[in-house]
Design a protein around this motif. Sequence first.
Motif, PDB file in Angstrom:
ATOM      1  N   ILE A 193       7.340  -0.835  15.031  1.00 46.97           N
ATOM      2  CA  ILE A 193       6.929  -1.359  13.728  1.00 46.97           C
ATOM      3  C   ILE A 193       8.110  -2.043  13.048  1.00 46.97           C
ATOM      4  N   SER A 194       9.266  -1.411  13.117  1.00 51.42           N
ATOM      5  CA  SER A 194      10.470  -2.002  12.541  1.00 51.42           C
ATOM      6  C   SER A 194      10.790  -3.340  13.201  1.00 51.42           C
ATOM      7  N   GLU A 195      10.739  -3.383  14.522  1.00 48.99           N
ATOM      8  CA  GLU A 195      11.017  -4.629  15.248  1.00 48.99           C
ATOM      9  C   GLU A 195      10.010  -5.716  14.896  1.00 48.99           C
ATOM     10  N   ILE A 196       8.750  -5.350  14.793  1.00 52.97           N
ATOM     11  CA  ILE A 196       7.700  -6.318  14.443  1.00 52.97           C
ATOM     12  C   ILE A 196       7.971  -6.895  13.058  1.00 52.97           C
TER      13      ILE A 196
ATOM     14  N   VAL B 241       0.828  -1.213   0.000  1.00 55.41           N
ATOM     15  CA  VAL B 241       0.000   0.000   0.000  1.00 55.41           C
ATOM     16  C   VAL B 241       0.862   1.262   0.000  1.00 55.41           C
ATOM     17  N   ASN B 242       2.188   1.058  -0.154  1.00 54.91           N
ATOM     18  CA  ASN B 242       3.146   2.152  -0.333  1.00 54.91           C
ATOM     19  C   ASN B 242       3.142   3.139   0.836  1.00 54.91           C
ATOM     20  N   LEU B 243       3.217   2.599   2.047  1.00 53.12           N
ATOM     21  CA  LEU B 243       3.267   3.437   3.236  1.00 53.12           C
ATOM     22  C   LEU B 243       4.633   3.291   3.906  1.00 53.12           C
ATOM     23  N   SER B 244       5.132   4.375   4.456  1.00 53.39           N
ATOM     24  CA  SER B 244       6.383   4.327   5.207  1.00 53.39           C
ATOM     25  C   SER B 244       6.092   3.876   6.635  1.00 53.39           C
ATOM     26  N   GLN B 245       7.118   3.368   7.290  1.00 48.12           N
ATOM     27  CA  GLN B 245       6.965   3.001   8.699  1.00 48.12           C
ATOM     28  C   GLN B 245       6.590   4.238   9.520  1.00 48.12           C
ATOM     29  N   GLN B 246       7.156   5.382   9.182  1.00 45.29           N
ATOM     30  CA  GLN B 246       6.851   6.614   9.924  1.00 45.29           C
ATOM     31  C   GLN B 246       5.373   6.978   9.794  1.00 45.29           C
ATOM     32  N   PHE B 247       4.815   6.889   8.581  1.00 45.98           N
ATOM     33  CA  PHE B 247       3.403   7.202   8.381  1.00 45.98           C
ATOM     34  C   PHE B 247       2.524   6.232   9.161  1.00 45.98           C
TER      35      PHE B 247
ATOM     36  N   PRO C  51       4.900   3.134  17.984  1.00 41.77           N
ATOM     37  CA  PRO C  51       6.191   3.762  17.666  1.00 41.77           C
ATOM     38  C   PRO C  51       6.847   3.142  16.425  1.00 41.77           C
ATOM     39  N   ARG C  52       7.510   3.984  15.629  1.00 40.32           N
ATOM     40  CA  ARG C  52       8.140   3.487  14.414  1.00 40.32           C
ATOM     41  C   ARG C  52       9.158   2.403  14.715  1.00 40.32           C
TER      42      ARG C  52
END
Length: 68
Positions: free
Chosen positions: A45-48, A27-33, A41-42
Amino acid sequence: MSSDESTLGSDDAELLARRLREAREFVNLSQQFVAEQTGIPRSAISEIERGGRRVESLELKRLAELYR
């Protein structure tokens, strides 16, 4: 159901992590968005997505709603 059946195995956890990353990228979303929209928290999300952290059910619900 035994306690072993009620928890995700490592293969299942890795699959979930990969599918969440792929869904976000599709869906072309950044982790920050995603972090801003879900309140997760971003860094979490990265860890997940790397499989280094389990995703909580409420987080999974928020991600599913955002990714549709």
